[in-house]
Scaffold this motif. Structure first.
Motif, PDB file in Angstrom:
ATOM      1  N   ALA A 239       0.825  -1.211   0.000  1.00  0.00           N
ATOM      2  CA  ALA A 239       0.000   0.000   0.000  1.00  0.00           C
ATOM      3  C   ALA A 239       0.858   1.261   0.000  1.00  0.00           C
ATOM      4  O   ALA A 239       0.448   2.296  -0.516  1.00  0.00           O
ATOM      5  N   ARG A 240       2.055   1.172   0.552  1.00  0.00           N
ATOM      6  CA  ARG A 240       2.927   2.344   0.641  1.00  0.00           C
ATOM      7  C   ARG A 240       3.498   2.763  -0.714  1.00  0.00           C
ATOM      8  O   ARG A 240       3.820   3.936  -0.921  1.00  0.00           O
ATOM      9  N   TYR A 241       3.610   1.787  -1.641  1.00  0.00           N
ATOM     10  CA  TYR A 241       4.409   2.045  -2.836  1.00  0.00           C
ATOM     11  C   TYR A 241       3.690   1.810  -4.166  1.00  0.00           C
ATOM     12  O   TYR A 241       4.311   1.816  -5.223  1.00  0.00           O
ATOM     13  N   LEU A 242       2.385   1.606  -4.122  1.00  0.00           N
ATOM     14  CA  LEU A 242       1.679   1.316  -5.371  1.00  0.00           C
ATOM     15  C   LEU A 242       1.666   2.493  -6.331  1.00  0.00           C
ATOM     16  O   LEU A 242       1.656   2.312  -7.540  1.00  0.00           O
ATOM     17  N   TRP A 243       1.628   3.685  -5.808  1.00  0.00           N
ATOM     18  CA  TRP A 243       1.557   4.874  -6.658  1.00  0.00           C
ATOM     19  C   TRP A 243       2.865   5.657  -6.574  1.00  0.00           C
ATOM     20  O   TRP A 243       3.335   5.999  -5.493  1.00  0.00           O
ATOM     21  N   GLY A 244       3.465   5.907  -7.741  1.00  0.00           N
ATOM     22  CA  GLY A 244       4.636   6.773  -7.806  1.00  0.00           C
ATOM     23  C   GLY A 244       5.943   6.149  -7.381  1.00  0.00           C
ATOM     24  O   GLY A 244       6.905   6.863  -7.090  1.00  0.00           O
ATOM     25  N   HIS A 245       6.038   4.823  -7.349  1.00  0.00           N
ATOM     26  CA  HIS A 245       7.284   4.153  -6.976  1.00  0.00           C
ATOM     27  C   HIS A 245       7.639   3.101  -8.015  1.00  0.00           C
ATOM     28  O   HIS A 245       6.763   2.436  -8.584  1.00  0.00           O
ATOM     29  N   ASN A 246       8.935   2.918  -8.263  1.00  0.00           N
ATOM     30  CA  ASN A 246       9.373   1.960  -9.272  1.00  0.00           C
ATOM     31  C   ASN A 246       9.254   0.526  -8.757  1.00  0.00           C
ATOM     32  O   ASN A 246       9.012   0.295  -7.563  1.00  0.00           O
ATOM     33  N   VAL A 247       9.443  -0.428  -9.648  1.00  0.00           N
ATOM     34  CA  VAL A 247       9.244  -1.833  -9.292  1.00  0.00           C
ATOM     35  C   VAL A 247      10.252  -2.301  -8.248  1.00  0.00           C
ATOM     36  O   VAL A 247       9.940  -3.162  -7.412  1.00  0.00           O
ATOM     37  N   SER A 248      11.443  -1.739  -8.254  1.00  0.00           N
ATOM     38  CA  SER A 248      12.456  -2.130  -7.267  1.00  0.00           C
ATOM     39  C   SER A 248      11.993  -1.789  -5.853  1.00  0.00           C
ATOM     40  O   SER A 248      12.158  -2.585  -4.918  1.00  0.00           O
ATOM     41  N   ARG A 249      11.423  -0.618  -5.714  1.00  0.00           N
ATOM     42  CA  ARG A 249      10.937  -0.209  -4.396  1.00  0.00           C
ATOM     43  C   ARG A 249       9.755  -1.059  -3.980  1.00  0.00           C
ATOM     44  O   ARG A 249       9.611  -1.436  -2.808  1.00  0.00           O
ATOM     45  N   ARG A 250       8.879  -1.368  -4.916  1.00  0.00           N
ATOM     46  CA  ARG A 250       7.687  -2.164  -4.604  1.00  0.00           C
ATOM     47  C   ARG A 250       8.043  -3.588  -4.202  1.00  0.00           C
ATOM     48  O   ARG A 250       7.340  -4.209  -3.395  1.00  0.00           O
ATOM     49  N   ASP A 251       9.136  -4.116  -4.761  1.00  0.00           N
ATOM     50  CA  ASP A 251       9.519  -5.503  -4.493  1.00  0.00           C
ATOM     51  C   ASP A 251      10.478  -5.655  -3.319  1.00  0.00           C
ATOM     52  O   ASP A 251      10.712  -6.771  -2.847  1.00  0.00           O
ATOM     53  N   ALA A 252      11.056  -4.551  -2.850  1.00  0.00           N
ATOM     54  CA  ALA A 252      12.171  -4.624  -1.900  1.00  0.00           C
ATOM     55  C   ALA A 252      11.855  -5.440  -0.650  1.00  0.00           C
ATOM     56  O   ALA A 252      12.600  -6.355  -0.285  1.00  0.00           O
ATOM     57  N   ALA A 253      10.761  -5.137   0.022  1.00  0.00           N
ATOM     58  CA  ALA A 253      10.446  -5.831   1.283  1.00  0.00           C
ATOM     59  C   ALA A 253      10.142  -7.309   1.051  1.00  0.00           C
ATOM     60  O   ALA A 253      10.517  -8.165   1.860  1.00  0.00           O
ATOM     61  N   SER A 254       9.472  -7.624  -0.057  1.00  0.00           N
ATOM     62  CA  SER A 254       9.143  -9.023  -0.356  1.00  0.00           C
ATOM     63  C   SER A 254      10.409  -9.839  -0.594  1.00  0.00           C
ATOM     64  O   SER A 254      10.541 -10.967  -0.098  1.00  0.00           O
ATOM     65  N   ARG A 287       0.657  -9.689  -7.807  1.00  0.00           N
ATOM     66  CA  ARG A 287       0.880 -10.558  -8.965  1.00  0.00           C
ATOM     67  C   ARG A 287       1.289  -9.757 -10.206  1.00  0.00           C
ATOM     68  O   ARG A 287       0.663  -9.852 -11.248  1.00  0.00           O
ATOM     69  N   ARG A 288       2.337  -8.992 -10.066  1.00  0.00           N
ATOM     70  CA  ARG A 288       2.823  -8.241 -11.228  1.00  0.00           C
ATOM     71  C   ARG A 288       3.483  -9.207 -12.205  1.00  0.00           C
ATOM     72  O   ARG A 288       4.402  -9.942 -11.865  1.00  0.00           O
ATOM     73  N   ASN A 298       3.358  -5.560  -6.838  1.00  0.00           N
ATOM     74  CA  ASN A 298       4.661  -6.206  -6.714  1.00  0.00           C
ATOM     75  C   ASN A 298       4.537  -7.660  -7.156  1.00  0.00           C
ATOM     76  O   ASN A 298       3.464  -8.101  -7.569  1.00  0.00           O
ATOM     77  N   LYS A 299       5.614  -8.411  -7.052  1.00  0.00           N
ATOM     78  CA  LYS A 299       5.604  -9.791  -7.556  1.00  0.00           C
ATOM     79  C   LYS A 299       5.760 -10.808  -6.426  1.00  0.00           C
ATOM     80  O   LYS A 299       6.257 -11.918  -6.652  1.00  0.00           O
ATOM     81  N   LEU A 300       5.321 -10.454  -5.231  1.00  0.00           N
ATOM     82  CA  LEU A 300       5.465 -11.334  -4.081  1.00  0.00           C
ATOM     83  C   LEU A 300       4.963 -12.741  -4.365  1.00  0.00           C
ATOM     84  O   LEU A 300       5.655 -13.730  -4.105  1.00  0.00           O
TER      85      LEU A 300
END
Length: 601
Positions: A239-254, A287-288, A298-300
């Motif tokens: 939820a923190r990174y869905l808008w305005g963040h690149n895929v690296s940031r979205r996947d980082a925690a997973s 499920r990106r 993201n692709k978790l």
């Protein structure tokens, strides 16, 4: 007169004087024999049995005391099923005394026939976990949960930065009270006086994790765990990174989570197949399909390691096997059983003046949506009630207004939202209103742990095409259901209420099983079944096809093959990967977020 020989005279003397010596010799032999049998019995019943008991005590699980941050240890002594231990060769005959009885021979035969099976089981690292169920004096046998002690960056740190959890919603107030949000005032008398909160529909991450802290069968010994919980706030993270963040940031925690888990010894037991986690969002957020920046989420759930775990989400994919649907949270979080019983009785006695009702907004950008037709039918019917939602102030965003309308209706219409499911379905059932679904993906293939397989026992199904193409009258269709059948349906819905709500995470219901309890038991059953299949060398299903995964949960007991199904046309997945729910799954998820903004504008 014959004269005796010296030899015969000596023999006679021995016969006359040897009686006393012979008596002493017999006493000595009897004493030695008694001592031998006493020693043999002592060795068999005391030494061997004591060794077996000691072995069983080593297998005792050590539950955690959930009320204390310091683990509390409780030992459950378990006597072995049979004190006789087999020799290294696997045979028991070497240690069975010579004076065996017929009954002991039977027991020996039983042990010999099961020794091979026991050896087969013993080689698996999860044997201790399976065997905890054998201890009939332990109420947690077969139900232990081990919780990973994750670094705080995976959960609690997110709550400290709660303002970043949503672009449009201040989630800080919704993460209070263990995730239930602020208490609701019962000004209009719609709610009960206690147990009602302004709960956000995406708050399951923190609610579920806090409920787990109250779970009665926690253990700090992972080797006896029936399943392993990963308290990662996956929904809050994305939820923190869905808008305005690149895929690296979205996947980082997973990626960080998976790396952390794979280094843990618990992971190696089943490569994560006994692990589960919870995300309070729809599956499409995880499920990106590509690494294109424009692609959604993201692709978790596509990470190889994560595919082994079970992820509980408020909406699952019909075509993937590693996610499972659990209810959206409602506004009701009872702290005790009596709160639930009182509410159920109240829902039974209500007068319901509307035949049907609908709370929602149209989807003009989605040509497949039937919401426009449903809204039109509600407006034209004198037996229908509409709570139309739109940008700005709306009664749709008032829990009191929504619940009041549902409590006044016999049937509540639940078409697809931007994705298959919507929270409204659970709010309506909580109000004792019979849900009317138009797509099987809205409930029937989603919440198979929490809802009956026979959907006709608690709901009405009207296929979307009946509305979209044939212009079927909803009022007419529902009016054809007899009052007796309506009463039966409503009673079944009201009886389902306990399993569809999440109890107050700071307490626990005594006799009732809430949505959390149902989900945890389902995970345990899934892992236990998998472990037994591994021991037996068999797979979960014959010829498993993941793309048909929605069908497997609908199989009857003992079925292992899926075939054609009446709902196949609803889940015909196009080759481009698009879902049939308003375009691609990514678009459905994105639109869902856009409409979250609707409620805050």
């Amino acid at each position: 007169m014959r004269r005796r020989s010296p030899t015969s005279a000596s023999s006679e003397l021995m016969e006359k004087g040897g009686g006393k010596n012979q008596h002493n010799r017999l006493c000595l032999l009897a004493s030695l024999s008694a001592f031998f049998w006493i020693f043999l019995l002592y060795f068999h019943f005391v030494m061997l049995a004591g060794s077996a008991v000691n072995e069983s005590v080593k297998l005792d699980p050590t539950p955690i005391n959930p009320e204390s941050k310091t683990p509390g240890f409780v030992t459950y002594d378990r006597l072995p099923d049979n004190p006789v231990k087999s020799s290294p060769s696997g045979s028991t005959s070497e240690i069975i005394p010579s004076n065996v009885t017929p009954s002991s021979i039977v027991e020996t035969t039983r042990l010999e026939t099961t020794s091979t099976s026991s050896q087969k089981i013993e080689k698996f690292p999860f044997t201790r976990a399976l065997r905890t169920v054998e201890n009939k004096s332990d109420p947690c046998g077969g139900r232990y949960i081990y919780v990973h002690d994750l670094p705080s960056r995976f959960n609690e740190d997110m709550l400290k930065e709660c303002r970043s959890l949503s672009l449009w919603t201040n989630m800080c107030k919704f993460t209070t009270d263990a995730g239930m949000g602020p208490p609701l005032e019962n000004v209009e008398g719609v709610f009960s006086n206690t147990g009602w909160y302004a709960t956000n529909q995406f708050a399951v991450d923190v609610i579920f994790s806090n409920r787990m802290k109250q779970y009665e069968c926690l253990t700090n010994d992972s080797s006896v765990a029936a399943a392993i919980f990963v308290p990662f706030y996956a929904g809050f993270d994305i939820a923190r990174y869905l808008w305005g963040h690149n895929v690296s940031r979205r996947d980082a925690a997973s990626l960080d989570l998976v790396e952390w888990l794979m280094k843990r010894p618990e992971w190696g037991i089943m490569q994560g197949r006994d692990h589960f986690l919870v995300a309070g969002r729809i599956t499409w957020d995880f499920r990106r399909l590509t690494d294109e920046e424009s692609d959604w989420g993201n692709k978790l759930l596509f990470l190889p390691a994560a595919k082994n775990m079970s992820m509980l989400v408020v909406e699952s994919s019909p075509w993937n096997a590693n996610d499972f649907g659990i209810p959206y949270p409602t506004y009701f979080h009872p702290a005790k059983d009596a709160d639930v019983f009182i509410w159920q009785d109240r829902m039974r006695k209500l007068e319901r003046k509307w035949l049907f009702s609908f709370a929602g907004a149209p989807r003009p950008d989605n040509p497949k949506s039937i919401r426009g037709q449903i809204i039109d039918q509600c407006k034209k019917s004198k037996m229908g009630k509409l709570l139309e939602c739109d940008f700005g102030e709306s009664k749709c965003h008032s829990p009191s207004s929504i619940m009041q309308m549902f409590q006044s209706s016999l049937f509540c219409l639940q078409p697809q939202g931007d994705s298959y499911t919507r929270r409204s379905a659970f709010d309506s059932m909580l109000a004792g209103c019979i849900p009317v679904f138009f797509h099987p993906g809205s409930a029937y293939t989603q919440y198979t742990w929490h809802l009956p397989k026979n959907y006709t026992t608690y709901s009405v199904f009207i296929p979307e095409d009946d509305i979209r193409k044939r212009n079927v009258s909803i009022e007419e269709r529902l009016s054809q259901i007899s009052p007796e059948q309506v009463k039966i349906l409503r009673e079944n819905v009201i009886n389902l209420i306990p399993s569809l709500i999440y109890a107050d995470p700071r307490s626990k219901l005594e006799t009732l099983k809430d949505a959390f309890d149902v989900a945890v038991q389902a995970v345990i059953d899934k892992v236990t079944r998998l472990r037994k299949n591994i021991i037996e060398g068999r797979t979960e299903y014959d010829n498993f096809v993941e793309e048909n995964s929605w069908k497997y949960a609908l199989l009857e007991e003992g079925q292992r093959e899926v075939g054609g199904h009446e709902w196949d046309p609803f889940f015909s997945k196009p080759k481009d990967g698009n879902a049939d729910s308003g375009g691609s799954s990514a678009e459905a998820a994105k639109n869902s977020w856009k409409n979250e903004r609707r409620g805050q504008s």
